[in-house]
Design an enzyme around this catalytic site. Structure first.
Site, short mmCIF file in Angstrom:
data_model
loop_
_atom_site.label_atom_id
_atom_site.label_comp_id
_atom_site.label_asym_id
_atom_site.label_seq_id
_atom_site.Cartn_x
_atom_site.Cartn_y
_atom_site.Cartn_z
N GLY A 112 9.62 -8.62 -9.80
CA GLY A 112 10.75 -9.55 -9.90
C GLY A 112 10.78 -10.22 -11.25
O GLY A 112 9.98 -9.89 -12.14
N CYS A 146 -2.99 3.77 -9.05
CA CYS A 146 -3.76 3.68 -7.80
C CYS A 146 -5.23 3.92 -8.12
O CYS A 146 -5.57 4.55 -9.12
CB CYS A 146 -3.26 4.72 -6.82
SG CYS A 146 -3.15 6.32 -7.58
N GLY A 149 0.88 -1.18 0.00
CA GLY A 149 0.00 0.00 0.00
C GLY A 149 0.91 1.22 0.00
O GLY A 149 2.09 1.13 -0.34
C1 FMN Z 1 7.74 -3.65 -1.95
C2 FMN Z 1 7.39 -2.84 -3.13
C3 FMN Z 1 6.84 -1.58 -2.97
C4 FMN Z 1 6.51 -0.80 -4.07
N1 FMN Z 1 5.98 0.45 -3.90
C5 FMN Z 1 5.73 1.22 -4.98
C6 FMN Z 1 5.27 2.54 -4.83
O1 FMN Z 1 5.09 3.04 -3.74
N2 FMN Z 1 5.01 3.26 -5.95
C7 FMN Z 1 5.22 2.76 -7.20
O2 FMN Z 1 4.98 3.46 -8.18
N3 FMN Z 1 5.67 1.51 -7.37
C8 FMN Z 1 5.93 0.73 -6.29
N4 FMN Z 1 6.41 -0.53 -6.47
C9 FMN Z 1 6.61 -1.04 -7.84
C10 FMN Z 1 8.06 -0.88 -8.28
O3 FMN Z 1 8.42 0.47 -8.33
C11 FMN Z 1 8.27 -1.52 -9.67
O4 FMN Z 1 7.43 -0.86 -10.60
C12 FMN Z 1 7.93 -2.98 -9.70
O5 FMN Z 1 8.36 -3.59 -8.50
C13 FMN Z 1 8.54 -3.71 -10.89
O6 FMN Z 1 9.94 -3.66 -10.87
P1 FMN Z 1 10.86 -4.84 -10.26
O7 FMN Z 1 10.39 -6.11 -10.87
O8 FMN Z 1 12.24 -4.45 -10.64
O9 FMN Z 1 10.65 -4.83 -8.79
C14 FMN Z 1 6.74 -1.31 -5.37
C15 FMN Z 1 7.29 -2.58 -5.53
C16 FMN Z 1 7.62 -3.34 -4.44
C17 FMN Z 1 8.21 -4.70 -4.66
#
Ligand code: FMN
Ligand code: FAD
Ligand code: FAD
Ligand code: FMN
Ligand code: FES
Ligand code: FES
Lengths: 281, 314, 314, 281
Positions: B214, B127, B70
């Site tokens: 991931g 969101c 969140g």
């Molecule tokens: C624990 C966690 C919290 C996240 N919080 C946000 C957030 O607050 N705002 C946002 O735009 N994306 C958020 N994301 C998404 C990441 O910025 C990213 O778009 C997504 O994890 C895909 O990239 P990755 O596979 O390299 O993690 C979050 C992802 C994770 C894993």
């Protein structure tokens, strides 16, 4: 109480280097009993400036059978800068710990740490008491080492299902702690008996601080006793973790700070918290 | 020496590697030198204080993770007083991620964080739009247009629109964001997913569902980054599942001008710096003088027709 | 002895494990006894002969795969003369998967395969609707309704509608399919993805993009199966990333009454039979007398509100 | 020609058991030269009824560094029902073969096979000729074993970059084949020289069939020579595979069957095809 120790983050400086991701080498990985194993690592000095209650975030190996993805948090069971050694006592429960259990001498293991805020031992606390059960022993064991170094008296109450799974008794004794064991099998581990044992300790020679770990039952017991005798206490808590560093905010728990409920990160503001602010779950 | 700089509209980054929002904070400075990153991207904040979702907030799935953090937020005031000054000690562009549940609220916080020290604003439009049917703004071109137009008039700073992989209208949403004035697209956020604990029969996340991130997300986000780069004129920043230098090169070839690394930092906190070194070596060994020579170099001529069938997995 | 039978509308299956379309054929009889499966599901066929997509048609991504086989088809006549008789030698319900690029064509082949020996028809509506904008029927409720109504009037056999994970309107599409007369939903098909060979800079698939299947898809398809089971009255058949008995149990708890196993068969050709044995032992050791006791037993009370925010991964 | 041998699928019967997914044990896994390794497996009888040209689909191990997902197709290099042995000669190229290279004696390996349609040796073919380069040797080597068993004369023309990477010469010789080696280093591996060598073989003692593997250049050469002298030939082809069993239709290639272009599955109608129908790519 634990918050005051919080590391302040770097200020426009290069990595301020309190935490390191390092490659260690397995020295041994031996069963302690049917459920627990002791892992001893050859670790670089950079990560050996530890405090009791801190933890490492471990990158468990990937095997044909087990493919853990996230790191796994593990309390520091033992650390020695002289020997270049780091130890974890762990219970084999799921994919990550099953994979850990496959490590043998010479294997590499990537660990991140030391992490979090450990236990406090204030200068004027002479008589320490700890109450441990199961894997909680892993977290509380380093307190014995630190108590010995600081010349404090430590009483360790160790609880378990039966004698067979009681661990670390010798470890505590070797470090000069007085050990009291209770087990379910003997019917000595119930709350009322524990309360009596602790009350006796308080009556006999006084207790300046109480430490525990994990369970709701013990938390409530020590909160009651602490409030009654005005004895401070600390508890190490657990929560699911992703980053272990304070970035992801997944590991929060609720705390009661003078009537206000706040959420704190177990990996960062904890894992050790004041017993009075911890909330049962 | 290879040239690693990259331009995101008016902004020049020293290198194309930056953290993804929500997977980065001041705390990482304990492990690595934050000077080395192409930009600093902060966790999404909202105007008011918020608590975030119930725990457990993360769980593991095969080779990846779900989260339902969140948006716990200490509020915009706390952010301006504490977080911005921390990052301003670094000579690295600061990108502030914001969100809100209505277009007006969104515009308000956008204006509030348009302060000196902020280089760009990432707008997390993934969101829920609670004034409509609760679906995220980025699910449809119409809601994307509506919120982006309000955001555009609220700030002169570069606006990066962060898209959602949950939509079936990636290209239409990308075009809507561009049209409404976005300066760049971040592609993409997490994908709505679920896991159940078979022992307790409860959802593994306290919030029932959460976002997949991931390695599992990579082929999906890469496809979206490619679709967007083909469709819009503004820069695309690739994000999703990056954990190796090959992943980064793939995104660049697909048309991304920079990348964000998220979950991989949880597995290896040093990874952004490691990847930067590897990217530099890769370009050197491949005799590529400048990063920009790689960007968009995908050889898709043979397959050009297929673009028409983009939604046609069998 | 546990009761493994499961009902998909009027059809009773001896057990809930069947192959996913396109990952199964007569050839598997060389490795395992096809009698043991809950149903036989054939590769999607089209009315006319078709060649399928250019090679390479598959590639590997981290722990999963992409495919762009397309729908090579020897035509419906060949199918009726050769394939149906092969499967009719087994006392196992035969499910025939069909597809077409327009609603009328779809209805025509549906009628053509409504012959004795066919127990149900799986309608692969994840294929492009070339009369509209080329987006798959299953992308939108309106196109789903249109095609399902035509299909419904073309056959009296049970119709299983196979949904696509590419849509942002899972629940709306599921409701549309139910409303238009689908007897069950198969959730889900593959998710549009891409991979690029960084050495050649060419897309790894000849068709540029393809569908993600395997473990990476599971949390996404499981979420969809859950959403569908919560929303519709007809049975839901879970499909996507199943490779362990825990995966199957998760789908059942989420509300699926049966499951399809696809890519996992490529990794372990015996897996469906192995999983069946493991499912039986699981139910025994858990003292669950009947499969149906597991179906839909998810304990989601605490999280009920969150369902509203289903498209709200942060 | 190869189509006639196609297994017919089971007809409402239990698994007809021509193909098995089995667990084997590694006997050895040794480097042959800088690029190739020879893997010898202890395999059950059920999978040892092989034909030259058939292949196995191998489930490569998952390691910390390499996580291959799909199986990898590998031609049978050697098989012996007596010794309970199966051999593969492989080139370390990517994730899967790198993972294969980590196997050591005693490790388990899951293989699926034997698969596909192998080479034909018709009763009246006395003089066999094979033309192999690089990893093609792995595919063609079992022909030597079979030729010896059937008492046929075999000439093996082995081509390589240089002497160092020429493999299996001794293997061919031990099985009674006549070996002609050509290398790029010596300037003997060019097409014209190969053509001359083959033409000489035809002139000297006649050639009843020619076998090859893999490359477009060799395919065209043998198509030309075959057409000129009316000598049949077979070629083993490669294509990306997912299932290896004929189910997924990913491994198709185009063939020219009397002017009609058809698509056939390499895993099922092949990997061995008539040289006259194979199409350059
Ligand atoms: C624990 C966690 C919290 C996240 N919080 C946000 C957030 O607050 N705002 C946002 O735009 N994306 C958020 N994301 C998404 C990441 O910025 C990213 O778009 C997504 O994890 C895909 O990239 P990755 O596979 O390299 O993690 C979050 C992802 C994770 C894993
Ligand atoms: C600060 C801290 C210190 C710990 N110290 C120890 C220790 O010294 N010895 C020991 O045996 N265990 C300790 N634990 C618990 C240990 O982290 C878990 O047992 C371990 O993560 C289980 O992983 P698994 O893959 O084997 O189990 P699985 O159940 O398969 O794990 C699935 C997921 O849940 C997480 N998880 C499961 N149980 C816990 C838990 N109790 N706390 C947090 N996350 C959990 C895992 O990390 C993983 O992400 C500690 C936990 C924390 C938070
Ligand atoms: C019928 C058949 C027999 C073969 N026999 C041999 C042999 O005896 N010895 C040997 O060294 N190699 C052989 N090959 C090639 C071998 O399959 C590939 O070298 C191997 O799959 C490469 O895997 P990798 O993960 O190391 O490489 P990567 O390049 O990482 O592989 C990526 C993907 O592409 C596929 N792939 C890569 N190269 C090929 C190829 N040439 N053919 C088909 N798929 C490929 C892989 O299977 C994998 O799915 C054969 C191929 C086929 C089709
Ligand atoms: C090679 C391949 C071919 C497929 N062909 C079809 C098809 O013809 N029709 C269809 O409805 N789904 C097809 N699918 C999708 C599968 O039926 C299934 O929905 C998907 O693979 C997800 O399940 P899995 O992760 O268990 O593989 C195909 C999948 C693969 C991998
Ligand atoms: S585990 Fe990420 S903030 Fe604690
Ligand atoms: S590899 Fe599946 S059909 Fe050949």
């Amino acid at each position: 109480m634990s918050l005051i120790q919080r590391h302040s983050a770097g200020e426009g400086s290069p990595a301020n280097g309190t935490t390191h991701e390092v490659e260690t080498t397995v020295k041994s990985n031996t069963p302690v009993n049917g459920e627990y194993r002791l892992l001893t690592l050859d670790a670089p000095q950079s990560v050996l400036d530890c405090k009791p209650g801190q933890f490492f975030h471990i990158l468990c190996p990937v095997t044909m059978a087990e493919q853990p993805y996230l790191r796994r948090p593990m309390s520091i069971y033992g650390y020695s800068a002289e020997k270049g050694e780091l130890q974890f006592l762990y219970k084999v429960t799921g994919e990550g710990t099953r994979a850990l259990a496959t490590l043998t001498k010479g294997d590499k293991l990537n660990v991140l740490g030391p992490l979090g805020v450990g236990f406090t031992i204030q200068d004027d606390w002479q008589n320490l008491l700890l109450l441990a059960r199961g894997v909680g022993l892993a977290t509380l064991a380093p307190l014995a080492q630190e108590a010995q170094r600081l010349n404090r008296k430590l009483v360790a109450i160790c609880s378990a299902r039966n004698e067979d799974v009681l661990m670390s008794i010798d470890h505590f004794k070797a470090l000069g702690a007085e050990v009291i064991t209770v087990t379910d099998a003997q019917g000595t581990s119930d709350l009322e008996n524990l309360r009596e044992i602790i009350e006796n300790q308080i009556a006999d020679h006084g207790v300046d601080v109480m430490y525990t770990c994990g369970s709701n039952r013990m938390l409530k017991l020590l909160q009651e006793i602490g409030a009654k005798h005005d004895i401070p206490g600390e508890i190490a808590l657990e929560q699911q973790m992703a980053c272990g560093l304070g970035m992801c905010q997944c590991c929060v728990r609720s705390f009661n700070r003078n009537g206000t409920i706040t959420q704190e990160r177990v990996c960062r503001e904890g894992p050790v918290f004041g017993i009075e602010e911890a909330m049962a779950w | 020496m290879v040239d690693l700089t990259t331009k995101i509209g008016s902004l020049t980054l020293a290198n194309p590697i930056m953290p993804a929002s929500g997977t980065f904070s001041e705390d990482l400075s304990e492990v690595l030198d934050l000077h080395q990153l192409g930009a600093h991207v902060t966790k999404t904040i909202t105007a008011e204080k918020r608590g975030g979702n119930p725990t457990p907030r993360v769980c593991e799935v095969r080779g990846s993770m779900l989260n339902s953090i969140g948006i716990p937020s200490k509020g915009v005031q706390h952010f301006i007083e504490n977080t911005i000054p921390f990052y301003n000690a670094y000579d690295v562009p600061l990108v502030v991620s914001i969100s809100a549940n209505s277009a007006d609220e969104f515009a308000r916080i956008c204006e509030q964080v348009s302060v000196p020290g902020v280089a760009a604003i990432e707008v997390n439009i993934s969101c829920p739009n609670i004034e409509e049917d609760g679906k995220a703004f980025a699910m449809r071109p119409s809601t994307t247009t509506a919120v982006m137009e309000k955001l555009r008039s609220a700030s002169d700073l570069p606006l990066w629109a962060k898209l959602s992989p949950n939509t079936g209208e990636t290209i239409e949403v990308a075009l809507a964001a561009e049209e409404a004035g976005a300066d760049a697209l971040v592609v993409a956020n997490t994908l709505l997913s679920m896991a159940i604990d078979i022992h307790t029969r409860k959802p593994k996340l306290g919030n029932l569902m959460g976002g997949l991130s991931g390695p599992s997300l990579k082929p999906i986000a890469l496809r979206m980054a490619y679709q967007c780069a083909k469709s819009v004129q503004i820069p695309v920043i690739g994000c999703g599942g990056i954990s190796t230098v090959e992943d980064i090169v793939e995104y660049l070839i697909a048309g991304a001008t920079a990348v964000q690394v998220g979950t991989a930092t949880f597995i290896n906190p040093n990874i952004m710096v490691t990847l930067l070194g590897q990217l530099e070596s890769y370009l050197e060994t491949q005799n590529i003088a400048s990063l920009s020579d790689l960007v968009g170099s995908v050889r898709d001529e043979d397959a050009a027709d297929s673009v028409v069938f983009m939604e046609t997995a069998p």
